[in-house]
Design a protein around this motif. Structure first.
Motif, PDB file in Angstrom:
ATOM      1  N   PRO A  67     -24.431 -57.638   4.511  1.00  0.00           N
ATOM      2  CA  PRO A  67     -23.453 -57.746   3.625  1.00  0.00           C
ATOM      3  C   PRO A  67     -23.199 -56.687   2.904  1.00  0.00           C
ATOM      4  O   PRO A  67     -22.437 -56.444   2.191  1.00  0.00           O
ATOM      5  CB  PRO A  67     -24.090 -59.040   3.115  1.00  0.00           C
ATOM      6  N   ASN A  68     -24.432 -56.071   2.050  1.00  0.00           N
ATOM      7  CA  ASN A  68     -24.379 -55.043   1.377  1.00  0.00           C
ATOM      8  C   ASN A  68     -23.782 -53.727   2.073  1.00  0.00           C
ATOM      9  O   ASN A  68     -23.000 -52.915   1.245  1.00  0.00           O
ATOM     10  CB  ASN A  68     -25.788 -54.600   0.779  1.00  0.00           C
ATOM     11  N   LEU A  69     -24.063 -53.530   3.114  1.00  0.00           N
ATOM     12  CA  LEU A  69     -23.600 -52.370   3.911  1.00  0.00           C
ATOM     13  C   LEU A  69     -21.958 -52.340   4.057  1.00  0.00           C
ATOM     14  O   LEU A  69     -21.350 -51.477   4.025  1.00  0.00           O
ATOM     15  CB  LEU A  69     -24.131 -52.137   5.189  1.00  0.00           C
ATOM     16  N   THR A  70     -21.512 -53.671   4.228  1.00  0.00           N
ATOM     17  CA  THR A  70     -20.165 -53.849   4.419  1.00  0.00           C
ATOM     18  C   THR A  70     -19.333 -53.597   3.183  1.00  0.00           C
ATOM     19  O   THR A  70     -18.333 -53.042   3.193  1.00  0.00           O
ATOM     20  CB  THR A  70     -19.933 -55.213   5.003  1.00  0.00           C
ATOM     21  N   LEU A  71     -19.890 -53.754   1.801  1.00  0.00           N
ATOM     22  CA  LEU A  71     -19.197 -53.503   0.993  1.00  0.00           C
ATOM     23  C   LEU A  71     -18.849 -52.025   0.768  1.00  0.00           C
ATOM     24  O   LEU A  71     -17.953 -51.767   0.066  1.00  0.00           O
ATOM     25  CB  LEU A  71     -20.136 -54.032  -0.427  1.00  0.00           C
ATOM     26  N   LEU A  72     -19.863 -51.228   1.326  1.00  0.00           N
ATOM     27  CA  LEU A  72     -19.758 -49.654   1.133  1.00  0.00           C
ATOM     28  C   LEU A  72     -18.500 -49.243   2.175  1.00  0.00           C
ATOM     29  O   LEU A  72     -18.211 -48.117   1.890  1.00  0.00           O
ATOM     30  CB  LEU A  72     -20.947 -49.135   1.317  1.00  0.00           C
ATOM     31  N   THR A  73     -18.146 -50.082   2.942  1.00  0.00           N
ATOM     32  CA  THR A  73     -16.961 -49.448   3.940  1.00  0.00           C
ATOM     33  C   THR A  73     -15.758 -49.658   3.267  1.00  0.00           C
ATOM     34  O   THR A  73     -14.542 -49.219   3.879  1.00  0.00           O
ATOM     35  CB  THR A  73     -16.991 -50.277   5.098  1.00  0.00           C
ATOM     36  N   LYS A  74     -15.545 -49.997   1.933  1.00  0.00           N
ATOM     37  CA  LYS A  74     -14.274 -50.118   1.308  1.00  0.00           C
ATOM     38  C   LYS A  74     -14.168 -49.179   0.602  1.00  0.00           C
ATOM     39  O   LYS A  74     -14.935 -49.010  -0.406  1.00  0.00           O
ATOM     40  CB  LYS A  74     -14.191 -51.579   0.836  1.00  0.00           C
ATOM     41  N   LEU A  75     -13.304 -47.972   0.468  1.00  0.00           N
ATOM     42  CA  LEU A  75     -12.922 -46.921  -0.180  1.00  0.00           C
ATOM     43  C   LEU A  75     -12.663 -47.203  -1.659  1.00  0.00           C
ATOM     44  O   LEU A  75     -11.774 -47.975  -1.905  1.00  0.00           O
ATOM     45  CB  LEU A  75     -12.276 -45.858   0.339  1.00  0.00           C
ATOM     46  N   SER A  76     -13.591 -46.908  -2.505  1.00  0.00           N
ATOM     47  CA  SER A  76     -13.556 -47.452  -3.866  1.00  0.00           C
ATOM     48  C   SER A  76     -12.638 -46.080  -4.952  1.00  0.00           C
ATOM     49  O   SER A  76     -12.415 -46.566  -5.932  1.00  0.00           O
ATOM     50  CB  SER A  76     -14.548 -47.856  -4.579  1.00  0.00           C
ATOM     51  N   GLY A  77     -12.539 -45.094  -4.369  1.00  0.00           N
ATOM     52  CA  GLY A  77     -12.044 -43.931  -5.155  1.00  0.00           C
ATOM     53  C   GLY A  77     -11.759 -42.925  -4.391  1.00  0.00           C
ATOM     54  O   GLY A  77     -11.720 -42.693  -3.047  1.00  0.00           O
ATOM     55  N   GLY A  78     -11.184 -41.665  -4.945  1.00  0.00           N
ATOM     56  CA  GLY A  78     -10.742 -40.549  -4.331  1.00  0.00           C
ATOM     57  C   GLY A  78     -11.587 -39.453  -4.219  1.00  0.00           C
ATOM     58  O   GLY A  78     -11.306 -38.309  -3.678  1.00  0.00           O
ATOM     59  N   SER A  79     -12.647 -39.383  -4.907  1.00  0.00           N
ATOM     60  CA  SER A  79     -13.740 -38.176  -5.227  1.00  0.00           C
ATOM     61  C   SER A  79     -14.336 -38.046  -3.709  1.00  0.00           C
ATOM     62  O   SER A  79     -14.638 -38.835  -2.765  1.00  0.00           O
ATOM     63  CB  SER A  79     -14.912 -38.453  -6.034  1.00  0.00           C
ATOM     64  N   GLU A  80     -15.028 -36.599  -3.471  1.00  0.00           N
ATOM     65  CA  GLU A  80     -15.509 -36.402  -2.315  1.00  0.00           C
ATOM     66  C   GLU A  80     -16.913 -37.223  -2.093  1.00  0.00           C
ATOM     67  O   GLU A  80     -17.222 -37.750  -0.869  1.00  0.00           O
ATOM     68  CB  GLU A  80     -15.791 -34.877  -2.261  1.00  0.00           C
ATOM     69  N   ILE A  81     -17.590 -37.640  -3.235  1.00  0.00           N
ATOM     70  CA  ILE A  81     -18.719 -38.209  -3.015  1.00  0.00           C
ATOM     71  C   ILE A  81     -18.533 -39.785  -2.540  1.00  0.00           C
ATOM     72  O   ILE A  81     -18.946 -40.161  -1.753  1.00  0.00           O
ATOM     73  CB  ILE A  81     -19.724 -38.247  -4.289  1.00  0.00           C
ATOM     74  N   GLU A  82     -17.546 -40.288  -2.879  1.00  0.00           N
ATOM     75  CA  GLU A  82     -17.087 -41.847  -2.578  1.00  0.00           C
ATOM     76  C   GLU A  82     -16.663 -41.607  -1.193  1.00  0.00           C
ATOM     77  O   GLU A  82     -16.929 -42.729  -0.509  1.00  0.00           O
ATOM     78  CB  GLU A  82     -16.004 -42.061  -3.676  1.00  0.00           C
ATOM     79  N   LYS A  83     -15.907 -40.820  -0.698  1.00  0.00           N
ATOM     80  CA  LYS A  83     -15.603 -40.416   0.648  1.00  0.00           C
ATOM     81  C   LYS A  83     -16.692 -40.523   1.350  1.00  0.00           C
ATOM     82  O   LYS A  83     -16.585 -41.256   2.407  1.00  0.00           O
ATOM     83  CB  LYS A  83     -14.398 -39.418   0.818  1.00  0.00           C
ATOM     84  N   SER A  84     -17.730 -39.637   1.115  1.00  0.00           N
ATOM     85  CA  SER A  84     -18.943 -39.453   1.868  1.00  0.00           C
ATOM     86  C   SER A  84     -19.517 -40.973   2.028  1.00  0.00           C
ATOM     87  O   SER A  84     -20.242 -40.987   2.945  1.00  0.00           O
ATOM     88  CB  SER A  84     -19.611 -38.402   1.275  1.00  0.00           C
ATOM     89  N   ILE A  85     -19.584 -41.506   0.900  1.00  0.00           N
ATOM     90  CA  ILE A  85     -20.340 -42.913   1.023  1.00  0.00           C
ATOM     91  C   ILE A  85     -19.871 -43.744   1.793  1.00  0.00           C
ATOM     92  O   ILE A  85     -20.296 -44.408   2.781  1.00  0.00           O
ATOM     93  CB  ILE A  85     -20.455 -43.483  -0.345  1.00  0.00           C
ATOM     94  N   CYS A  86     -18.481 -43.907   1.696  1.00  0.00           N
ATOM     95  CA  CYS A  86     -17.764 -44.808   2.552  1.00  0.00           C
ATOM     96  C   CYS A  86     -17.827 -44.312   4.158  1.00  0.00           C
ATOM     97  O   CYS A  86     -18.118 -45.030   4.954  1.00  0.00           O
ATOM     98  CB  CYS A  86     -16.079 -44.618   2.545  1.00  0.00           C
ATOM     99  N   ASP A  87     -17.859 -42.996   4.334  1.00  0.00           N
ATOM    100  CA  ASP A  87     -18.240 -42.609   5.739  1.00  0.00           C
ATOM    101  C   ASP A  87     -19.293 -42.842   6.216  1.00  0.00           C
ATOM    102  O   ASP A  87     -19.808 -43.082   7.594  1.00  0.00           O
ATOM    103  CB  ASP A  87     -17.687 -41.060   5.771  1.00  0.00           C
TER     104      ASP A  87
END
Length: 407
Positions: A67-87
């Motif tokens: 459940p917690n890991l699934t939440l991170l698959t939704k891109l929340s912003g446009g910064s490189e760190i946020e993209k890296s977290i989603c990836d």
């Protein structure tokens, strides 16, 4: 900090960390970490998502964190760190799902797929794929019209990287292979339209590069971030006959091809996607990509009616491509070509034989037959030993008049 320590330990003490609950704990407290620590936390989770050894191990130490890991698959912003977290979160799911080949899920596969996807994973991944195609199309259109604007740049910032899309497509591929319900989910969405647009973009890029110079064309085949292979793999997984040897199971047909939704998919695939690929088969940029296309055509010819094969596959273009591909020095490559030829010759030989004869497919196969014993003798490649059985009998039999030597 503790997160940095866990990250360092995850490279060498992965099993111990997972058994102590580190994977679940890190994701439970993920929201309380700053962005930089979140990146370190996901690196640790990536390492910890690989070592599953049994069904019980995965159920106890990995699945509770879904459940917690699934939440991170939704891109929340446009910064490189946020993209890296989603990836990284998507890669974690890919490792978890692809790792199931190492342990016997058998009857638990449906339960496993339900647990993995019940918190919205499929919706999140599909949304990312859909947004990627839409933004890339918009960018291409405005570039062609010299209308690059600030909104275009902003949209591009909110898009994920192409490598993330590759992981999404590979994840879809595995999930569709082991779960008919997930296949039906994707077919009920506009996945086929998105795939068609993606392939159109890839082929446009290939044509553009080829028209510039041969040097650029060679560069494309080795360095391009194209989606060909991942798309072909996903399209293959849509067919009910796909077998994944890692799972030792075969998708239940569920009359997919005959159901209204899946019949609609097959018609769209035949009329749009397959026609596009056959028309451009000689422009596919690399041998590896062409091999993926040949596997896709083989799956299509095995599952659809003879009427569809004759209607949508241009016999001359296919024969021309297969004749050239039989000159490959890669035995596994030759084997896939022979499998496709054999399937076609079993299902509708009268429509393809003349083209196979005129374009040199028959002659190349006869040459292979003449040298196969030597090839198998000098090579330890087990794939080569399968070539003899794969040679289409209709094209190698001495009783086949049209292919006999005049002497």
């Amino acid at each position: 900090s503790a997160i940095k320590t866990i990250e360092k330990m995850s490279y060498e003490n992965t099993f111990t960390l997972v058994e102590k609950g580190a994977f679940i704990s890190v994701l439970s407290f993920f929201d309380f970490l700053d962005l930089n620590l979140r990146k370190s936390a996901l690196k640790a989770c990536l390492n910890m998502s690989k070592p599953g050894t049994s069904v019980d191990f995965v159920k106890k130490y990995i699945l509770p964190a879904v459940p917690n890991l699934t939440l991170l698959t939704k891109l929340s912003g446009g910064s490189e760190i946020e993209k890296s977290i989603c990836d990284s979160a998507i890669q974690c799911f890919y490792y978890i799902v692809s790792g199931t080949k190492n342990y016997n899920f058998s009857a638990d596969l449906n339960e496993f797929c339900n647990t993995i996807t019940q918190y919205g994973l499929l919706d999140n991944l599909f949304e990312l794929f859909e947004k990627f195609i839409k933004i890339e199309d918009d960018k291409d259109n405005k570039e062609n019209m010299n209308m690059i604007t600030s909104s275009t740049a902003k949209n591009n910032e909110l898009n994920v990287n192409v490598d993330t899309i590759k992981t999404i497509l590979k994840l879809f591929d595995i999930l569709c292979t082991i779960s008919p319900s997930i296949t039906n989910f994707l077919l009920s969405h506009n996945t086929r339209e998105l795939i068609y647009k993606a392939l159109h973009r890839e082929l446009d890029k290939t044509h553009s590069t080829n028209s510039n110079s041969n040097e650029d064309s060679n560069k494309l085949s080795s360095t391009s971030h194209s989606l060909y292979l991942e798309i072909f793999g996903l399209l293959i997984s849509f067919f009910p006959g796909k077998t994944n040897n890692s799972y030792n199971i075969k998708n239940q047909p569920l009359n997919r091809i005959m159901s209204p939704e899946n019949n609609k998919h097959l018609i769209y695939f035949s009329d749009k996607i397959l026609t596009l690929l056959i028309d451009n088969i000689l422009h596919i940029p690399s041998s590896t990509t062409t091999l993926g296309l040949i596997k896709l055509i083989s799956m299509y010819c095995s599952n659809c009616s003879i009427e569809y094969i004759v209607k949508y596959i241009n016999d001359k273009q296919l024969a021309n491509s297969l004749s050239k591909n039989l000159d490959s020095k890669d035995s596994s490559y030759i084997l896939e070509v022979l499998i496709l030829v054999d399937i076609i010759m079993q299902r509708c030989p009268e429509h393809f034989f003349i083209s196979f004869l005129r374009e040199g497919v028959v002659e190349n196969i006869r040459t292979l037959k003449n040298i196969q014993e030597k090839l198998i003798y000098v090579s330890k490649d087990t794939t080569l030993s399968k070539i003899k059985n794969a040679l289409p009998l209709q094209l190698t039999s001495s009783a086949s008049g049209p292919i006999e030597d005049s002497d």
